[in-house]
Motif scaffolding. Structure first.
Motif, PDB file in Angstrom:
ATOM      1  N   CYS A  50       0.625  -1.245  -0.152  1.00 50.52           N
ATOM      2  CA  CYS A  50      -0.014  -0.056   0.065  1.00 50.52           C
ATOM      3  C   CYS A  50       0.868   1.105   0.074  1.00 50.52           C
ATOM      4  N   VAL A  51       0.583   2.070  -0.949  1.00 49.58           N
ATOM      5  CA  VAL A  51       1.124   3.474  -1.060  1.00 49.58           C
ATOM      6  C   VAL A  51       0.364   4.682  -0.778  1.00 49.58           C
ATOM      7  N   VAL A  52       0.588   5.213   0.171  1.00 45.48           N
ATOM      8  CA  VAL A  52      -0.213   6.670   0.364  1.00 45.48           C
ATOM      9  C   VAL A  52       0.457   7.907   0.032  1.00 45.48           C
ATOM     10  N   ILE A  53       0.124   8.606  -1.032  1.00 43.09           N
ATOM     11  CA  ILE A  53       0.925   9.653  -1.383  1.00 43.09           C
ATOM     12  C   ILE A  53       0.145  10.928  -0.815  1.00 43.09           C
ATOM     13  N   GLY A  54       1.044  11.781  -0.031  1.00 39.93           N
ATOM     14  CA  GLY A  54       0.694  12.687   0.822  1.00 39.93           C
ATOM     15  C   GLY A  54       0.606  12.522   2.233  1.00 39.93           C
ATOM     16  N   ALA A  55       1.281  13.278   3.189  1.00 38.72           N
ATOM     17  CA  ALA A  55       1.315  13.030   4.462  1.00 38.72           C
ATOM     18  C   ALA A  55       0.565  14.163   5.440  1.00 38.72           C
ATOM     19  N   GLY A  56      -0.655  14.601   4.762  1.00 43.33           N
ATOM     20  CA  GLY A  56      -1.544  15.404   5.469  1.00 43.33           C
ATOM     21  C   GLY A  56      -2.572  14.826   6.329  1.00 43.33           C
ATOM     22  N   VAL A  57      -3.441  15.476   6.882  1.00 45.03           N
ATOM     23  CA  VAL A  57      -4.268  14.680   7.819  1.00 45.03           C
ATOM     24  C   VAL A  57      -5.075  13.577   7.397  1.00 45.03           C
ATOM     25  N   LEU A 113       4.602   8.499   1.058  1.00 40.22           N
ATOM     26  CA  LEU A 113       5.431   9.409   0.584  1.00 40.22           C
ATOM     27  C   LEU A 113       5.012  10.858   0.553  1.00 40.22           C
ATOM     28  N   ASP A 114       5.740  11.784   0.960  1.00 38.70           N
ATOM     29  CA  ASP A 114       5.558  13.078   0.697  1.00 38.70           C
ATOM     30  C   ASP A 114       6.746  13.866   0.401  1.00 38.70           C
ATOM     31  N   SER A 115       6.545  15.005  -0.464  1.00 39.75           N
ATOM     32  CA  SER A 115       7.460  15.866  -1.017  1.00 39.75           C
ATOM     33  C   SER A 115       8.171  16.750  -0.101  1.00 39.75           C
ATOM     34  N   ALA A 116       7.368  17.224   1.253  1.00 36.37           N
ATOM     35  CA  ALA A 116       8.109  17.997   2.262  1.00 36.37           C
ATOM     36  C   ALA A 116       8.798  17.303   3.330  1.00 36.37           C
ATOM     37  N   PRO A 117       9.446  17.958   4.112  1.00 41.00           N
ATOM     38  CA  PRO A 117      10.456  17.443   5.071  1.00 41.00           C
ATOM     39  C   PRO A 117       9.656  16.756   6.040  1.00 41.00           C
ATOM     40  N   THR A 118       8.541  16.951   6.415  1.00 37.54           N
ATOM     41  CA  THR A 118       7.549  16.363   7.534  1.00 37.54           C
ATOM     42  C   THR A 118       6.230  16.242   7.107  1.00 37.54           C
ATOM     43  N   PHE A 119       5.493  15.937   8.092  1.00 33.49           N
ATOM     44  CA  PHE A 119       4.050  15.692   7.639  1.00 33.49           C
ATOM     45  C   PHE A 119       3.247  16.993   7.835  1.00 33.49           C
ATOM     46  N   GLY A 120       1.837  17.026   7.333  1.00 35.04           N
ATOM     47  CA  GLY A 120       1.067  18.269   7.673  1.00 35.04           C
ATOM     48  C   GLY A 120       1.678  19.656   7.112  1.00 35.04           C
ATOM     49  N   ASN A 158       3.547   2.874  14.759  1.00 36.57           N
ATOM     50  CA  ASN A 158       3.662   1.875  15.704  1.00 36.57           C
ATOM     51  C   ASN A 158       2.966   0.531  14.868  1.00 36.57           C
ATOM     52  N   HIS A 159       2.403   0.538  13.968  1.00 34.54           N
ATOM     53  CA  HIS A 159       1.709  -0.305  13.287  1.00 34.54           C
ATOM     54  C   HIS A 159       2.699  -0.800  11.859  1.00 34.54           C
ATOM     55  N   ARG A 160       4.021  -0.158  11.806  1.00 29.57           N
ATOM     56  CA  ARG A 160       4.855  -0.719  11.150  1.00 29.57           C
ATOM     57  C   ARG A 160       4.694   0.169   9.545  1.00 29.57           C
ATOM     58  N   THR A 161       4.066   1.312   9.623  1.00 26.13           N
ATOM     59  CA  THR A 161       3.899   2.086   8.591  1.00 26.13           C
ATOM     60  C   THR A 161       5.244   3.062   8.621  1.00 26.13           C
ATOM     61  N   THR A 162       5.849   3.182   7.209  1.00 22.32           N
ATOM     62  CA  THR A 162       6.974   3.996   7.194  1.00 22.32           C
ATOM     63  C   THR A 162       6.890   5.022   6.370  1.00 22.32           C
ATOM     64  N   PHE A 163       7.320   6.213   6.877  1.00 20.51           N
ATOM     65  CA  PHE A 163       6.965   7.627   6.402  1.00 20.51           C
ATOM     66  C   PHE A 163       8.410   7.868   5.401  1.00 20.51           C
ATOM     67  N   SER A 164       8.464   8.209   4.104  1.00 23.30           N
ATOM     68  CA  SER A 164       9.483   8.611   3.368  1.00 23.30           C
ATOM     69  C   SER A 164       9.214  10.097   2.913  1.00 23.30           C
ATOM     70  N   TYR A 165       9.744  11.108   3.712  1.00 21.02           N
ATOM     71  CA  TYR A 165       9.647  12.532   3.289  1.00 21.02           C
ATOM     72  C   TYR A 165      10.566  12.920   2.360  1.00 21.02           C
ATOM     73  N   ASN A 166      10.586  14.082   1.681  1.00 21.03           N
ATOM     74  CA  ASN A 166      11.560  14.572   0.938  1.00 21.03           C
ATOM     75  C   ASN A 166      11.562  13.908  -0.572  1.00 21.03           C
ATOM     76  N   THR A 167      10.303  12.633  -0.569  1.00 21.73           N
ATOM     77  CA  THR A 167      10.165  12.081  -1.599  1.00 21.73           C
ATOM     78  C   THR A 167       8.970  12.457  -2.290  1.00 21.73           C
ATOM     79  N   THR A 168       9.177  12.521  -3.707  1.00 25.14           N
ATOM     80  CA  THR A 168       7.800  13.290  -4.652  1.00 25.14           C
ATOM     81  C   THR A 168       7.420  12.469  -5.956  1.00 25.14           C
ATOM     82  N   VAL A 169       6.340  12.007  -5.754  1.00 29.39           N
ATOM     83  CA  VAL A 169       5.657  11.069  -6.956  1.00 29.39           C
ATOM     84  C   VAL A 169       5.264  12.262  -7.902  1.00 29.39           C
ATOM     85  N   ILE A 170       6.171  12.005  -9.232  1.00 32.70           N
ATOM     86  CA  ILE A 170       5.912  12.796 -10.369  1.00 32.70           C
ATOM     87  C   ILE A 170       5.138  12.420 -11.361  1.00 32.70           C
TER      88      ILE A 170
END
Length: 369
Positions: free
Chosen positions: A61-68, A87-94, A216-228
């Motif tokens: 599963c890939v979620v593009i965007g780490a907003g709310v 995946l989120d293009s910004a350095p952190t979420f939200g 805590n349930h093994r989701t991984t966040f990759s920031y500074n990563t953009t889906v083009i």
């Protein structure tokens, strides 16, 4: 290069692996995905020539965007036992619209009866209050007044009340202007609709809690990563991924080259204001399923030079074209904001679309009153 930073670290008996996406020379991120180290062989030529020689990896599963919305979706998928990569293009979420809003918990009054928006708003409001209570998220059910300032607006106010009742909003009550003034001495109106279930929430605390549960349930966040972009190969969506810093250097004219192609079983496009622009860059996706976009800028005015808030409730006018009108909102510290106004915007450049940086989306002013 991102593809040079992919490194298989662990492969266990369940064919799960951890790879590292190197978004900078000094910073690496480990991404846990199922079957991520097994290269895929496609039966036909890739839809885009730029993706032919790019490394490919599979994901569940890939979620593009780490907003709310994105982090809430990621949490829910993770709680259901899915392996999730955000995946989120910004350095952190939200950092996009999730941090630029009035932080209001809406009751579900305005939407057409039986519409998906009405159903989800009412149910979501109940779930949100429950989540905030159980997870100690700062919030407050302060209530809202929708006001008619002229007698000619009263029929519209009655229509709004009837719509809210049809939507299942509890506690709606029409009150006279005199009662509204007793509740809010600085308010002048002829009638008002009281919505006691409306409230406010600390959005950053909410997102922080959702991110923590997802991780805590093994989701991984990759920031500074953009889906083009992406292309379709049979029933698969192949996501074109690049480091954000390379996109920031893009001149907007030359062809964009992905550094990695991700092939997930499930994709959620949750990129906020960039969602439609990104969907249009999914080669092979029927254009009819992508709605038209309409961008507007909204400005908020902050009330300063006062220690005590003159208002205790959210106060809204009769809705207008393009929004709910300039209204009074409060935050949990009692700060008063007026807004937003509406200014329609013609077109957004590609880089802003990719990076979800609509710089004209919101501005704030301070006024001394």
């Amino acid at each position: 290069m991102l593809k040079n930073g992919i490194e298989c670290l662990v492969r266990n008996r369940n064919s799960k692996a951890i790879i590292t996406l190197s978004s900078s020379s000094s910073r690496r991120r480990c991404i846990a995905l199922r079957n991520l180290c097994s290269k895929t062989q496609t039966q036909k030529e890739a839809a885009t020539s730029t993706a032919r020689t790019v490394p490919r990896e599979r994901a569940e599963c890939v979620v593009i965007g780490a907003g709310v919305v994105g982090v809430a979706v990621a949490r829910e998928l993770a709680l259901r036992g899915k392996q999730v990569l955000v995946l989120d293009s910004a350095p952190t979420f939200g950092t996009g619209t999730s941090s630029r809003n009035s932080e209001v918990i809406h009751a579900g009054i305005y939407y057409p009866p039986n519409s998906l928006k009405a159903i989800l708003c009412v149910r979501g409001r109940e779930m949100l209050y429950k989540y905030c209570y159980e997870h100690d998220i700062p919030h407050k059910q302060i209530g809202k007044l929708i006001v008619a300032t002229r007698t000619s607006e009263i029929p519209k106010l009655i229509d709004i009340m009837n719509r809210g009742i049809q939507n299942g909003v509890d506690g709606l009550r029409m009150i006279e202007g005199s009662e509204a003034k007793r509740m809010e001495p600085e308010l002048q109106c002829v009638k008002a609709l009281l919505s006691p279930v409306s409230g406010i929430v600390d959005t950053h605390s909410l997102m922080l809690s959702l991110v923590g549960e997802a991780e805590n349930h093994r989701t991984t966040f990759s920031y500074n990563t953009t889906v083009i972009g992406a292309h379709l190969e049979g029933n698969n969506i192949c996501l074109h991924v690049s480091e954000t810093k390379h996109l920031e250097e893009w001149n907007g004219r030359c062809l964009l080259h992905p550094e990695l192609v991700l092939i997930p079983e499930l994709v959620v496009n949750s990129t906020g204001l960039s969602a439609l622009a990104l969907a249009k860059r999914f080669d092979g996706l029927h254009s009819g399923v992508v709605p038209s976009e309409y961008y507007a800028r909204g400005c908020y005015f902050t009330l300063s030079n006062t220690r005590i808030s003159p208002f205790k409730h959210l106060i809204y006018p009769i809705p207008e074209d393009g929004g709910l009108g300039v209204h009074v909102t409060l935050d949990l510290d009692g700060q008063v904001k007026f807004g937003p106004d509406v200014e329609w915007i013609e077109g957004i450049d590609d880089i802003s679309n990719f990076l979800n940086r609509m710089k004209r989306e919101l501005c704030a002013f301070k006024c001394s009153c």
